[in-house]
Scaffold this motif. Structure first.
Motif, PDB file in Angstrom:
ATOM      1  N   VAL A 512       0.828  -1.205   0.000  1.00 25.38           N
ATOM      2  CA  VAL A 512       0.000   0.000   0.000  1.00 25.38           C
ATOM      3  C   VAL A 512       0.864   1.257   0.000  1.00 25.38           C
ATOM      4  O   VAL A 512       1.872   1.344   0.715  1.00 25.38           O
ATOM      5  N   VAL A 513       0.452   2.235  -0.808  1.00 27.72           N
ATOM      6  CA  VAL A 513       1.102   3.545  -0.812  1.00 27.72           C
ATOM      7  C   VAL A 513       0.848   4.227   0.534  1.00 27.72           C
ATOM      8  O   VAL A 513      -0.278   4.223   1.040  1.00 27.72           O
ATOM      9  N   ARG A 514       1.900   4.804   1.108  1.00 29.91           N
ATOM     10  CA  ARG A 514       1.767   5.505   2.383  1.00 29.91           C
ATOM     11  C   ARG A 514       2.229   6.945   2.243  1.00 29.91           C
ATOM     12  O   ARG A 514       3.127   7.256   1.447  1.00 29.91           O
ATOM     13  N   GLU A 515       1.622   7.806   3.020  1.00 29.60           N
ATOM     14  CA  GLU A 515       2.087   9.186   3.081  1.00 29.60           C
ATOM     15  C   GLU A 515       3.557   9.194   3.483  1.00 29.60           C
ATOM     16  O   GLU A 515       3.974   8.484   4.394  1.00 29.60           O
ATOM     17  N   GLY A 516       4.351  10.010   2.793  1.00 24.13           N
ATOM     18  CA  GLY A 516       5.763  10.130   3.121  1.00 24.13           C
ATOM     19  C   GLY A 516       6.682   9.273   2.275  1.00 24.13           C
ATOM     20  O   GLY A 516       7.902   9.377   2.386  1.00 24.13           O
ATOM     21  N   MET A 517       6.119   8.430   1.439  1.00 21.10           N
ATOM     22  CA  MET A 517       6.963   7.634   0.546  1.00 21.10           C
ATOM     23  C   MET A 517       7.526   8.502  -0.579  1.00 21.10           C
ATOM     24  O   MET A 517       6.876   9.454  -1.031  1.00 21.10           O
ATOM     25  N   VAL A 518       8.710   8.173  -1.028  1.00 25.88           N
ATOM     26  CA  VAL A 518       9.259   8.707  -2.272  1.00 25.88           C
ATOM     27  C   VAL A 518       9.143   7.603  -3.305  1.00 25.88           C
ATOM     28  O   VAL A 518       9.559   6.464  -3.047  1.00 25.88           O
ATOM     29  N   CYS A 519       8.540   7.922  -4.437  1.00 32.30           N
ATOM     30  CA  CYS A 519       8.279   6.898  -5.458  1.00 32.30           C
ATOM     31  C   CYS A 519       8.752   7.359  -6.828  1.00 32.30           C
ATOM     32  O   CYS A 519       8.905   8.560  -7.085  1.00 32.30           O
ATOM     33  N   CYS A 520       8.957   6.396  -7.701  1.00 34.87           N
ATOM     34  CA  CYS A 520       9.299   6.648  -9.094  1.00 34.87           C
ATOM     35  C   CYS A 520       8.156   6.134  -9.960  1.00 34.87           C
ATOM     36  O   CYS A 520       7.664   5.030  -9.747  1.00 34.87           O
ATOM     37  N   LEU A 521       7.749   6.926 -10.932  1.00 38.88           N
ATOM     38  CA  LEU A 521       6.736   6.515 -11.907  1.00 38.88           C
ATOM     39  C   LEU A 521       7.383   6.513 -13.277  1.00 38.88           C
ATOM     40  O   LEU A 521       8.073   7.477 -13.634  1.00 38.88           O
ATOM     41  N   GLU A 522       7.152   5.450 -14.035  1.00 39.57           N
ATOM     42  CA  GLU A 522       7.870   5.317 -15.302  1.00 39.57           C
ATOM     43  C   GLU A 522       7.069   4.531 -16.328  1.00 39.57           C
ATOM     44  O   GLU A 522       6.192   3.737 -15.998  1.00 39.57           O
ATOM     45  N   TYR A 523       7.420   4.769 -17.573  1.00 37.89           N
ATOM     46  CA  TYR A 523       6.998   3.903 -18.676  1.00 37.89           C
ATOM     47  C   TYR A 523       8.247   3.458 -19.420  1.00 37.89           C
ATOM     48  O   TYR A 523       9.136   4.270 -19.702  1.00 37.89           O
ATOM     49  N   GLN A 524       8.291   2.179 -19.738  1.00 38.33           N
ATOM     50  CA  GLN A 524       9.365   1.618 -20.563  1.00 38.33           C
ATOM     51  C   GLN A 524       8.716   0.926 -21.757  1.00 38.33           C
ATOM     52  O   GLN A 524       7.742   0.183 -21.586  1.00 38.33           O
ATOM     53  N   GLU A 535      10.768   8.727 -16.809  1.00 39.31           N
ATOM     54  CA  GLU A 535      10.563   8.426 -15.396  1.00 39.31           C
ATOM     55  C   GLU A 535      10.786   9.682 -14.557  1.00 39.31           C
ATOM     56  O   GLU A 535      11.741  10.418 -14.778  1.00 39.31           O
ATOM     57  N   ASP A 536       9.880   9.901 -13.605  1.00 39.76           N
ATOM     58  CA  ASP A 536       9.991  10.995 -12.645  1.00 39.76           C
ATOM     59  C   ASP A 536       9.949  10.443 -11.231  1.00 39.76           C
ATOM     60  O   ASP A 536       9.506   9.311 -11.004  1.00 39.76           O
ATOM     61  N   MET A 537      10.356  11.278 -10.280  1.00 40.67           N
ATOM     62  CA  MET A 537      10.263  10.942  -8.855  1.00 40.67           C
ATOM     63  C   MET A 537       9.287  11.882  -8.165  1.00 40.67           C
ATOM     64  O   MET A 537       9.222  13.070  -8.490  1.00 40.67           O
ATOM     65  N   ILE A 538       8.560  11.346  -7.187  1.00 39.88           N
ATOM     66  CA  ILE A 538       7.572  12.116  -6.443  1.00 39.88           C
ATOM     67  C   ILE A 538       7.706  11.819  -4.953  1.00 39.88           C
ATOM     68  O   ILE A 538       8.318  10.818  -4.564  1.00 39.88           O
ATOM     69  N   VAL A 539       7.087  12.664  -4.129  1.00 36.36           N
ATOM     70  CA  VAL A 539       6.898  12.368  -2.722  1.00 36.36           C
ATOM     71  C   VAL A 539       5.391  12.360  -2.478  1.00 36.36           C
ATOM     72  O   VAL A 539       4.657  13.194  -3.014  1.00 36.36           O
ATOM     73  N   VAL A 540       4.918  11.397  -1.710  1.00 37.11           N
ATOM     74  CA  VAL A 540       3.488  11.211  -1.480  1.00 37.11           C
ATOM     75  C   VAL A 540       3.045  12.021  -0.268  1.00 37.11           C
ATOM     76  O   VAL A 540       3.649  11.921   0.810  1.00 37.11           O
ATOM     77  N   THR A 541       2.002  12.821  -0.443  1.00 29.46           N
ATOM     78  CA  THR A 541       1.410  13.572   0.665  1.00 29.46           C
ATOM     79  C   THR A 541      -0.081  13.254   0.748  1.00 29.46           C
ATOM     80  O   THR A 541      -0.650  12.652  -0.166  1.00 29.46           O
ATOM     81  N   VAL A 542      -0.719  13.694   1.833  1.00 24.86           N
ATOM     82  CA  VAL A 542      -2.165  13.492   1.984  1.00 24.86           C
ATOM     83  C   VAL A 542      -2.922  14.194   0.864  1.00 24.86           C
ATOM     84  O   VAL A 542      -3.934  13.685   0.353  1.00 24.86           O
ATOM     85  N   GLU A 543      -2.446  15.354   0.461  1.00 25.49           N
ATOM     86  CA  GLU A 543      -3.120  16.118  -0.590  1.00 25.49           C
ATOM     87  C   GLU A 543      -2.870  15.557  -1.976  1.00 25.49           C
ATOM     88  O   GLU A 543      -3.559  15.909  -2.927  1.00 25.49           O
ATOM     89  N   GLY A 544      -1.870  14.697  -2.116  1.00 25.92           N
ATOM     90  CA  GLY A 544      -1.549  14.141  -3.425  1.00 25.92           C
ATOM     91  C   GLY A 544      -0.049  14.098  -3.639  1.00 25.92           C
ATOM     92  O   GLY A 544       0.734  14.599  -2.825  1.00 25.92           O
ATOM     93  N   PRO A 545       0.387  13.508  -4.756  1.00 26.13           N
ATOM     94  CA  PRO A 545       1.822  13.407  -5.027  1.00 26.13           C
ATOM     95  C   PRO A 545       2.422  14.749  -5.423  1.00 26.13           C
ATOM     96  O   PRO A 545       1.761  15.576  -6.057  1.00 26.13           O
ATOM     97  N   VAL A 546       3.675  14.939  -5.034  1.00 31.43           N
ATOM     98  CA  VAL A 546       4.408  16.161  -5.370  1.00 31.43           C
ATOM     99  C   VAL A 546       5.660  15.765  -6.145  1.00 31.43           C
ATOM    100  O   VAL A 546       6.467  14.958  -5.673  1.00 31.43           O
ATOM    101  N   ASN A 547       5.806  16.316  -7.335  1.00 31.75           N
ATOM    102  CA  ASN A 547       6.923  15.965  -8.215  1.00 31.75           C
ATOM    103  C   ASN A 547       8.196  16.635  -7.734  1.00 31.75           C
ATOM    104  O   ASN A 547       8.233  17.857  -7.548  1.00 31.75           O
TER     105      ASN A 547
END
Length: 550
Positions: A512-524, A535-547
Motif C-alpha cells: 500500500v502507498v503511504r504518506e511520506g513515501m518517495v516513489c518513481c513513476l515510469e513507462y518503458q 521516469e519521474d520521482m515524487i513524494v506522497v502527501t495526503v493532498e496528493g503526489p508532489v513531483n
C-alpha cells in the motif's frame, strides 16, 4: 557431485566474469544477494554453468567466459522472438543435480533453503570468521549522526526546488519534514511479526541501525544485532575507528561472540535474501524459530523516505540535470555527424553530475549508483553502455540512471532513479510526448495514500492500452500483442535508498502507498528498434503526489 555457489570471487576465478563490473543489478540491489548475484553450478563433469537473470543479457560477452550461460526470469519486451524462460534459477538446477550436491556455505540463506528443500546437501566451507570485535552503540548516538547532515542538505534542497512545477508544495514539505522514526518503526515491525531481535547483514541495513559509513560496510563484512530497548551490537572482523562505538569485547571467534551477546527471547528476524548460511548456523538459528525480514525491512525504509526528503531532492535534481545535458550533447553529436558511442554519452552524464555538484555548492558526495544507457536497435533490455558506434539506424537512445547522495558522515541519505530518452525518429518522438504527458497527468496523480501497487498500475496503463491500434500502425508494437493482458512490466516503485522495492506499481502487488513515501513513476517501451523510457520521482502527501523532478 555438483557444486553450487554465488560467491563472486569464485565465479570470477572459474568463469572469468567480473560480476560487479559487468552486470547491472549488483550495483542496484544493496540489500539482497538473491536479486543481485548470478548462481554458478559446476556439474559432475567439471563444466561450469552460470544462471543469470534475463535482464543482464547483453551486459557481458558470453564467448569470453569459461562457462555456459543459462537465463531465467524473462525481462519484458514486445519483441516476438522471445524464448520462454524459467522464472527462477532453482528450476534450472535439475539439469545438473540428481540427489546430492555440494553448496558453498556462504550462499545466502533463502537460496540455500531452495536447494536443500529439493536435494541432499553437503556444505563446502569458505573460511571461518575468527577474531571478532563486538561494539555497541545506543540509539540516540545513531539518530544524532543521521541528524548532523540534515541542515546543510535542507538548505541546498531549498535552492534546488526553485522554479520546479510544485515549488510551493516542496518548500512547505522541507519546512515541515517529520522527525527520524527509524527505531520506532522498526520496533513496531518486530512486534507485529513476533520477532524478539533482528540480525542485520546487508551494508545498507547495517548502516541504517548503526550509522557506520556505507563504503566501510561495503568493504568489510559487518553484522548488527538489534533488539528493542537495548543497545545495538556490531560484530566486526577488524577494529573500527569510530569514536561513538563502544568496544564491548574481543572474542576468538564469531561463534563465541554470538553466544555471549545473544539474549533469550522470541524468534530472531534476519535478512534471508542476504545473510550467508554459515552465519545463520554460527548464530545458532533454526528455520522454525526465525522470521524472514528482507521484505519488511524494505517497507521500513520506504515508509520513512520523506524524513530524508532533502537528500532525495538533491539526488533527483543531480540526475535530471545529468541526463538532460548528456542527451543534449548526444543529439548535437549525431546531428553534426560526430562519432558517438554509448560510453561517450556516459562520460557526458558523469561530467554533468560533477558540474551540477560544483555549480550548486553541494557538500555531499554524489556517487553514481547505476546506469542503463543503450540504443534501441542494439538491445531492448536494460544494458550498460557499450563502445559500439551509434549508427544511422539509431531511433532512440535511452538513459535510465541514478545517484546515491552520501553525507559528510559517509551515510547514504537518498537515491534516485530517473529516465529520459533521445528520440530521433518521428514515431518515437510522437510516442515519447504522449507517454510523458500520461506520466504527469495520469500515472503520478494515481499515487495516493491507501492505494495498492496494482491499483496505481491499472490507472497508469489505461491510456496506453486504449491506443494499442495507434502503436501498431506506428510500428511501435506487433499486431495482436494485447497490451491489456500482456503489459506485464511495472510502471514504477517506491524508493528506500535503492531501486529494488517492496511496493511496485504492477499487477498483483498489494503493498500500500503511504504518506511520506518517495516513489518513481515510469513507462518503458521495448520493441525493436526502439527502447523508450521516461521516469519521474515524487513524494506522497495526503493532498496528493508532489513531483521532485521537474
Amino acid at each position: 557431485m555438483a557444486e553450487i555457489t554465488c560467491n563472486l570471487k569464485v565465479i570470477h576465478n572459474v568463469t572469468g566474469l567480473d560480476v560487479r563490473n559487468s552486470m547491472l543489478y549488483p550495483h542496484m540491489d544493496l540489500d539482497s544477494t538473491e536479486c543481485s548475484s548470478p548462481v554458478m553450478v559446476r556439474a559432475r563433469d567439471g563444466k561450469a554453468y552460470l544462471l543469470v537473470k534475463d535482464i543482464e543479457r547483453g551486459n557481458f560477452d558470453e564467448k569470453d567466459l569459461a562457462a555456459e550461460v543459462l537465463y531465467f526470469k524473462p525481462y519484458v519486451t514486445f519483441d516476438r522472438d522471445v524464448t520462454p524462460l524459467p522464472s527462477d534459477w532453482i528450476e534450472l538446477i535439475d539439469r545438473f543435480v540428481d540427489e546430492d550436491t555440494l553448496v558453498y556455505d556462504d550462499f545466502y540463506t533463502l537460496g540455500y533453503w531452495k536447494i536443500s528443500d529439493r536435494y541432499n546437501v553437503k556444505l563446502k566451507a569458505t573460511g571461518k570468521w575468527d577474531r571478532t570485535y563486538v561494539y555497541s552503540v545506543d540509539r540516540q548516538q545513531v539518530l544524532d549522526r543521521f541528524a548532523s547532515g540534515y541542515g546543510i542538505a535542507q538548505e541546498e534542497a531549498r535552492r534546488l526546488v526553485r522554479g520546479l512545477s510544485q515549488e510551493k508544495e516542496l518548500s512547505g514539505l522541507l519546512e515541515n519534514t517529520p522527525g527520524d522514526s527509524r527505531f520506532a518503526g522498526l520496533d513496531s515491525i518486530l512486534r507485529e511479526l513476533g520477532a524478539g531481535a533482528l540480525l542485520l547483514s546487508s551494508p545498507l541495513n547495517v548502516q541504517e541501525v548503526a550509522a557506520i559509513p556505507y563504503h566501510y560496510l561495503e568493504a568489510n563484512e559487518t553484522l548488527a544485532l538489534y533488539s528493542p530497548d537495548e543497545k545495538i551490537y556490531i560484530f566486526s572482523r577488524k577494529a573500527i575507528s569510530l569514536p561513538y562505538l563502544s568496544l564491548e569485547a574481543i572474542y576468538p571467534s564469531l561463534a563465541l561472540a554470538a553466544a555471549r551477546t545473544l539474549r533469550a527471547g522470541g524468534p530472531m528476524g534476519f535478512e534471508e535474501n542476504h545473510l550467508p548460511y554459515k552465519y545463520f548456523t554460527t548464530f545458532g538459528l533454526s528455520r522454525e524459530k526465525t522470521v524472514k525480514m528482507s521484505v519488511p525491512l524494505r517497507t521500513w525504509r520506504e515508509a520513512r523516505a520523506v524524513e530524508e526528503l532533502p537528500f532525495y531532492i538533491i539526488a533527483a535534481q543531480v540526475t535530471r540535470h545529468g541526463m538532460e545535458q548528456a542527451i543534449a550533447k548526444a543529439g548535437a553529436d549525431i546531428a553534426e555527424g560526430r562519432d558517438l558511442t554509448e560510453s561517450k554519452v556516459q562520460k557526458y552524464l558523469y561530467h554533468a553530475y560533477g558540474d551540477f555538484q560544483k555549480n550548486n555548492r553541494l557538500q555531499e558526495e554524489i556517487c553514481p549508483y547505476f546506469v542503463v544507457l543503450h540504443a534501441g536497435h542494439r538491445t531492448r533490455k536494460p544494458n550498460l553502455p557499450s563502445f559500439i558506434s551509434l549508427r544511422k539506424e539509431t531511433q532512440t537512445l535511452k538513459i535510465d540512471c541514478g545517484v546515491l547522495v552520501i553525507d559528510g558522515r559517509g551515510l547514504i541519505r537518498g537515491a534516485s532513479d530517473l529516465c529520459r530518452t533521445l528520440n530521433l525518429g518521428k514515431a518515437a518522438q510522437e510516442f515519447y510526448g504522449f507517454i510523458d504527458q500520461v506520466l504527469v497527468n495520469k500515472a503520478i496523480p494515481a499515487v495516493r495514500p491507501g492505494r495498492t501497487g496494482e491499483q496505481v498500475y491499472k490507472d497508469g496503463v489505461r491510456d496506453l492500452v486504449d491506443r494499442e491500434k495507434d502503436w501498431v500502425e506506428m510500428g511501435l508494437l506487433p499486431e495482436g500483442y494485447g497490451l491489456a493482458n500482456n503489459y506485464n512490466r511495472n510502471i514504477g516503485h517506491a524508493m528506500g535508498k535503492q531501486e529494488p522495492a517492496a511496493l511496485c506499481f504492477e499487477k498483483g502487488n498489494d503493498f500500500v502507498v503511504r504518506e511520506g513515501m518517495v516513489c518513481c513513476l515510469e513507462y518503458q517501451w521495448p520493441y525493436y528498434p526502439y527502447a523508450i523510457g521516461v521516469e519521474d520521482m515524487i513524494v506522497v502527501t495526503v493532498e496528493g503526489p508532489v513531483n521532485i523532478t521537474r
